[in-house]
Write an enzyme that holds these catalytic residues in place. Structure first.
Site, PDB file in Angstrom:
ATOM      1  N   LYS A  76       0.854  -1.197   0.000  1.00  0.00           N
ATOM      2  CA  LYS A  76       0.000   0.000   0.000  1.00  0.00           C
ATOM      3  C   LYS A  76       0.889   1.245   0.000  1.00  0.00           C
ATOM      4  CE  LYS A  76      -3.931   2.096   2.483  1.00  0.00           C
ATOM      5  NZ  LYS A  76      -4.907   1.981   3.582  1.00  0.00           N
ATOM      6  N   SER A 151     -10.010   2.341   2.604  1.00  0.00           N
ATOM      7  CA  SER A 151      -9.071   3.054   1.772  1.00  0.00           C
ATOM      8  C   SER A 151      -8.067   2.151   1.046  1.00  0.00           C
ATOM      9  CB  SER A 151      -8.278   4.041   2.648  1.00  0.00           C
ATOM     10  OG  SER A 151      -7.481   3.343   3.582  1.00  0.00           O
ATOM     11  N   SER A 175     -10.496  -0.029   6.814  1.00  0.00           N
ATOM     12  CA  SER A 175      -9.860   0.001   5.491  1.00  0.00           C
ATOM     13  C   SER A 175      -9.161  -1.271   5.032  1.00  0.00           C
ATOM     14  CB  SER A 175      -8.870   1.151   5.418  1.00  0.00           C
ATOM     15  OG  SER A 175      -9.570   2.336   5.205  1.00  0.00           O
TER      16      SER A 175
HETATM   17  N1  GLN Z   1     -13.549   4.754   5.920  1.00  0.00           N
HETATM   18  C1  GLN Z   1     -12.958   5.250   7.111  1.00  0.00           C
HETATM   19  C2  GLN Z   1     -12.510   6.676   6.906  1.00  0.00           C
HETATM   20  O1  GLN Z   1     -12.772   7.211   5.907  1.00  0.00           O
HETATM   21  C3  GLN Z   1     -11.822   4.382   7.545  1.00  0.00           C
HETATM   22  C4  GLN Z   1     -10.617   4.549   6.723  1.00  0.00           C
HETATM   23  C5  GLN Z   1      -9.470   3.694   7.180  1.00  0.00           C
HETATM   24  O2  GLN Z   1      -9.656   2.686   7.849  1.00  0.00           O
HETATM   25  N2  GLN Z   1      -8.277   4.108   6.816  1.00  0.00           N
HETATM   26  O3  GLN Z   1     -11.886   7.269   7.731  1.00  0.00           O
END
Ligand code: GLN
Length: 484
Positions: A76, A151, A175
Site C-alpha cells: 500500500k 481506503s 480500510s
Molecule cells: N472509511 C474510514 C474513513 O474514511 C476508515 C478509513 C481507514 O480505515 N483508513 O476514515
C-alpha cells in the site's frame, strides 16, 4: 502461478519449478495487461522489483529461503519504501521519494520478499471507496463500474484481479476489512500495537494498524508472521513474544463459542447479506461451534465517536505538510503564510480538508470538552462493551460491511452515507481489537464479507477459525471473470 497460494508459490520456488525472477516477471506482465483497467497501482518500478527478485533467487540458492522469499507483494502506498515514490494517494506527496523504509517494508525486505509496486488508496487513507485518491479511483475487478472499497482499495483490487498474490493494507476504521469484503478477499486488522507504525504515513495514530490482505486466512497468517514484532522506533508497539500464526491454523474449533451481536443485524443491513451471514453461522454450527447472543449496546455511537477522534488526530498529523520540508509546495506566493495556505489548499483534496477542519474544530479551546473529551469517554464505553461480550464468547461474528460493492459515484457526494460503510468495523479500531473479514457468499454476483472480531492478541485464533471455514467452503476460491 496465478491460482497458487503463498505456500504453493514458496514450495515451487524451493523446488525450482520457477525462479523469483520468472514469478515477478509474470506478475509485472499481468500488471501491464490489467492495471490500466483497474488502476490498482499508483507506481511500480520493474527494474527495482526484478533486482529484488534476483536477490531472492540468490537467497534461495544459498538455502536461506523463508516462507515469503522471492514472492512478489503489493505494498500500500502508505508505507515508506526507500527510493520508491510514496504518495499516500495525495498530491501533497506526489513528488516524495521516501528516504527510508517503514518497519513493515524492512521486514519484508529482510525475508527477501519482492516489492511489486505501490497500491492506490484513498488520500491519506480517508475514504471507503478509493474515490478520494489523487490518482483516480480504483475499479473493482468483480465489476469495473463498482468501487473496490477503501481506503486500501488498490491493494484489494490488485489481489482480487490477481495482479499480486498478496498485499499489505492498513485499517483505521475498516480500510482492510471493508475492501476485503467488497473484493472477495481475506483481510486482517491486527490488535493495535502488534504491527509497527514506523514509516507508515499517519492518519489517526491511536487507530491506525497495518495488516495483510490475501485470498485465504492461511496466506494472511504467513504475511502476519513477517509483519509483527516489537519495534523500538514505535512507542505504541507492544513487547510480546513473536507468535507463529500458522502453527494452530488447522486446530479443530469444536466447542468454540461464537457471539452474535444483535446490533449488527438491525436496519441498514441488506437482507440478502444477513441471509448469507446466517448461512455462515450455520456452517460454524455444523463444525461444532456454539452460538450465543451478545450485545454491543454502544455500537451505534462508534461512527460519531470515530468522526471526532480520527479527524482530531488527522488534523494534528497532517499539520506537517506545510510545503517547507518535503512534499508539494505552491508555485507562487507572497509571504510565508500565503505559502502555507496555498500549499495546503492545492495539495490536499476535499475529504482531507473536511477532516482537518472538523479535527481542528473539535480540538479548539471552546469545544474540546464537548466533543473530543466526550468522544474519548464514549470510546471507553465501546471498549467495555467488548470486554463484557468476551466474558460470554470466544469470538464475535457478523457482517463486515452493510452492502456489497456499490457503483462508482454512488456515495461520493454524501459523506454520511459513505461513512456508514464502516458501521460494523469501526468499533474494533476504537477498542484496539483484531478483526478479520473473509468471503462468505455472493449477492448479485458480488462478494459478501463475514467478519470475525477477537479479543486482544487473538490473531492466531481468528486465523484458525477463518481457516477452518475456508477448508470447508469455497467462497475464497471464486475469482472475478475476465481476470483468470
Ligand atoms: N472509511 C474510514 C474513513 O474514511 C476508515 C478509513 C481507514 O480505515 N483508513 O476514515
Amino acid at each position: 502461478m496465478i491460482n497458487l497460494s503463498l505456500k504453493e508459490l514458496s514450495d515451487s520456488l524451493k523446488e525450482k519449478k520457477f525462479s523469483s525472477v520468472e514469478l515477478t516477471q509474470f506478475f509485472l506482465d499481468r500488471l501491464d495487461l490489467y492495471n490500466s483497467s483497474i488502476n490498482a497501482f499508483i507506481s511500480f518500478d520493474k527494474d527495482k522489483s526484478l533486482a529484488m527478485a534476483r536477490n531472492a533467487d540468490a537467497m534461495i540458492q544459498e538455502g536461506r529461503q523463508n516462507y515469503l522469499t522471492g514472492i512478489p507483494i503489493a505494498q500500500k502506498d502508505i508505507f515508506c519504501a526507500e527510493g520508491w515514490k510514496t504518495s499516500c494517494g495525495s498530491r501533497m506527496l506526489d513528488n516524495f521519494i521516501a528516504p527510508y523504509d517503514a518497519t513493515v517494508i524492512s521486514k519484508f525486505n529482510e525475508v527477501g520478499a519482492v516489492n511489486l509496486g505501490k497500491t492506490n488508496m484513498d488520500e491519506f487513507a480517508m475514504g471507503s471507496s478509493n474515490e478520494t485518491s489523487f490518482y483516480g479511483n480504483v475499479k473493482n475487478p468483480w465489476d469495473i463500474k463498482a468501487v473496490p472499497g477503501g481506503s486500501s482499495g488498490g491493494s484489494a483490487a490488485a489481489v482480487a484481479g490477481m495482479l499480486a498474490p498478496a498485499a499489505t493494507a492498513t485499517d483505521t476504521g475498516g480500510s482492510i476489512r471493508q475492501p476485503a469484503s467488497l473484493c472477495g478477499l481475506t483481510g486482517l486488522k491486527p490488535t493495535y500495537g502488534l504491527v509497527s507504525r514506523y514509516g507508515m504515513i499517519a492518519f489517526a495514530s491511536s487507530l491506525d494498524q497495518a495488516g495483510p490482505m490475501c485470498h485465504t486466512a492461511e496466506d494472511c497468517a504467513a504475511m502476519l508472521n513477517v509483519m509483527t514484532g516489537h519495534d523500538p522506533k514505535d512507542s505504541t508497539s507492544v513487547q510480546r513474544e513473536k507468535e507463529n500464526y500458522l502453527k494452530g491454523i488447522h486446530d479443530p474449533i469444536k466447542g468454540l463459542k461464537i457471539g452474535i451481536p444483535k446490533e449488527f443485524f438491525s436496519e441498514g443491513l441488506e437482507p440478502e447479506i444477513e441471509k448469507i451471514i446466517e448461512q455462515g453461522i450455520d456452517e460454524y454450527k455444523k463444525l461444532g461451534a456454539e452460538i450465543v447472543e451478545i450485545s454491543l449496546p454502544n455500537n451505534h455511537l462508534s461512527i460519531p465517536v470515530y468522526y471526532v477522534i480520527a479527524p482530531a488526530e488527522a488534523s494534528s498529523n497532517l499539520s506537517r505538510y506545510d510545503g517547507v520540508r518535503y512534499g508539494y509546495r505552491t508555485k507562487e506566493y507572497d509571504d510565508l503564510m500565503d505559502m502555507y495556505c496555498k500549499t495546503r489548499e492545492e495539495g490536499f483534496g476535499n475529504e482531507v480538508k473536511r477532516r482537518i477542519m472538523i479535527g481542528t474544530y473539535v480540538l479548539s479551546a471552546g469545544y474540546y470538552d464537548a466533543y473530543y473529551l466526550k468522544a474519548q469517554k464514549i470510546r471507553r464505553l465501546i471498549s467495555e462493551d467488548f470486554k463484557k461480550a468476551f466474558e460470554k464468547c470466544d469470538v464475535i461474528l457478523g457482517p463486515s460491511a452493510p452492502s456489497v460493492a456499490f457503483p462508482i459515484g454512488d456515495k461520493k457526494e454524501d459523506p454520511l452515507k459513505m461513512y456508514m460503510q464502516d458501521v460494523y468495523t469501526i468499533s474494533t479500531n476504537l477498542a484496539g481489537l483484531p478483526g478479520l473479514s473473509m468471503p462468505a457468499g455472493l449477492m448479485n454476483n458480488l462478494p459478501v464479507g463475514m467478519q470475525l472480531i477477537g479479543n486482544y492478541f487473538s490473531e492466531a485464533k481468528l486465523l484458525n477459525i477463518a481457516n477452518i471455514f475456508q477448508t470447508n467452503t469455497d467462497w475464497h476460491n471464486l475469482s472475478p471473470k475476465g481476470f483468470e
